[in-house]
Design an enzyme around this catalytic site. Structure first.
Site, PDB file in Angstrom:
ATOM      1  N   ASP A  66       0.867  -1.183   0.000  1.00 47.08           N
ATOM      2  CA  ASP A  66       0.000   0.000   0.000  1.00 47.08           C
ATOM      3  C   ASP A  66       0.904   1.233   0.000  1.00 47.08           C
ATOM      4  O   ASP A  66       1.875   1.275   0.753  1.00 47.08           O
ATOM      5  CB  ASP A  66      -0.888   0.010   1.254  1.00 47.08           C
ATOM      6  CG  ASP A  66      -2.082   0.951   1.123  1.00 47.08           C
ATOM      7  OD1 ASP A  66      -1.893   2.105   0.679  1.00 47.08           O
ATOM      8  OD2 ASP A  66      -3.205   0.540   1.470  1.00 47.08           O
ATOM      9  N   SER A 119       1.672   0.013  -6.656  1.00 47.74           N
ATOM     10  CA  SER A 119       1.583  -1.373  -7.115  1.00 47.74           C
ATOM     11  C   SER A 119       2.588  -1.678  -8.241  1.00 47.74           C
ATOM     12  O   SER A 119       3.324  -2.668  -8.196  1.00 47.74           O
ATOM     13  CB  SER A 119       0.152  -1.601  -7.597  1.00 47.74           C
ATOM     14  OG  SER A 119      -0.059  -2.937  -7.921  1.00 47.74           O
ATOM     15  N   HIS A 139      -9.988   1.605  -6.754  1.00 46.48           N
ATOM     16  CA  HIS A 139     -11.144   1.073  -7.464  1.00 46.48           C
ATOM     17  C   HIS A 139     -11.436   1.800  -8.769  1.00 46.48           C
ATOM     18  O   HIS A 139     -12.504   1.624  -9.353  1.00 46.48           O
ATOM     19  CB  HIS A 139     -12.379   1.087  -6.547  1.00 46.48           C
ATOM     20  CG  HIS A 139     -12.314   0.013  -5.479  1.00 46.48           C
ATOM     21  ND1 HIS A 139     -11.204  -0.766  -5.282  1.00 46.48           N
ATOM     22  CD2 HIS A 139     -13.216  -0.388  -4.564  1.00 46.48           C
ATOM     23  CE1 HIS A 139     -11.433  -1.606  -4.287  1.00 46.48           C
ATOM     24  NE2 HIS A 139     -12.646  -1.395  -3.826  1.00 46.48           N
ATOM     25  N   HIS A 164     -11.697  -7.997  -3.712  1.00 47.90           N
ATOM     26  CA  HIS A 164     -12.725  -7.382  -2.870  1.00 47.90           C
ATOM     27  C   HIS A 164     -13.576  -6.409  -3.687  1.00 47.90           C
ATOM     28  O   HIS A 164     -13.122  -5.858  -4.674  1.00 47.90           O
ATOM     29  CB  HIS A 164     -12.072  -6.627  -1.702  1.00 47.90           C
ATOM     30  CG  HIS A 164     -13.031  -6.333  -0.591  1.00 47.90           C
ATOM     31  ND1 HIS A 164     -13.064  -5.141   0.083  1.00 47.90           N
ATOM     32  CD2 HIS A 164     -14.014  -7.103  -0.050  1.00 47.90           C
ATOM     33  CE1 HIS A 164     -14.019  -5.194   1.016  1.00 47.90           C
ATOM     34  NE2 HIS A 164     -14.617  -6.360   0.945  1.00 47.90           N
TER      35      HIS A 164
HETATM   36 MG    MG Z   1     -12.380  -3.030  -0.346  1.00 45.30          MG
END
Ligand code: MG
Length: 205
Positions: A66, A119, A139, A164
């Site tokens: 992260d 990332s 996202h 997720h």
């Molecule tokens: Mg999530």
């Protein structure tokens, strides 16, 4: 409650349904016997704790990736912005301090290895095959695609890819995680294992 979890786990900031947490722990328990785990998007470490206590039992490792600058929705003025996680002096979100505190308090410093980077940068020289990959990063379609393209290839055969926030109904959540989920299935390299709430679990064939 799972043994090894801090008593105040529900106070830890994060977005994880209890059933999703239990599923992550269950998969991490079997997979960490086969190799290390990598999580993308650790935020304050809630999901990391569920992965971590499972990995610790197997003497394995969770790489917790992260940049700790927050995703799009965490930025100042956005829907999930948390003023307590904002470094006003730097003018940036900073979740790393909170993350490290939660990992240390749970006694997981020898199990969880933070990778504080983007990332793509972290993946550039990555060589270690992974037994489980949990994607819960940005996202936006761009961020989700980057996470998938940079990391899915590092899964060993039989490895688990968990994603997720996979929602069939666009009214319930953004569609980028679902897009990489479909990409994985369409590649023919993965089979579906289960879906628990918004957590989709695939296996690398
Ligand atoms: Mg999530």
């Amino acid at each position: 409650m799972l043994p090894g979890l801090p008593a105040d786990i529900d106070q830890i900031k994060g977005f994880l349904h209890p059933e999703e947490a239990a599923a992550l722990h269950r998969w991490a328990r079997t997979q960490s016997a086969a190799g290390p785990l990598l999580e993308i998007g650790s935020y304050c470490g809630k999901s990391t704790l569920y992965l971590g206590i499972a990995a610790r039992d197997n003497g394995s490792t969770v790489f917790a990736l992260d940049h700790h600058r927050g995703s799009e929705e965490h930025q100042l003025g956005e829907m999930f912005h948390d003023p307590a996680l904002y470094d006003a002096q730097m003018g940036q979100v900073d979740t790393f301090k909170e993350f490290r505190r939660n990992i240390s308090r749970a006694g997981l410093d020898d199990t969880v290895v933070p990778v504080v980077a983007g990332s793509a940068a972290a993946a550039r020289h990555w060589q270690t095959p992974l037994a489980m990959l949990f994607i819960d990063g940005g996202h936006s379609l761009d961020a989700a695609l980057t996470d998938y393209r940079c990391w899915a290839g590092h899964l060993q055969r039989g490895g688990i890819l968990a994603i997720h926030d996979v929602y069939l109904d666009a009214a319930l959540g953004g569609q980028a995680p679902r897009a990489i989920y479909r990409l994985a299935l369409q590649s023919g390299l993965f089979e579906c294992c289960e879906q628990v709430e918004s957590l989709a679990v695939l296996r690398r064939l």
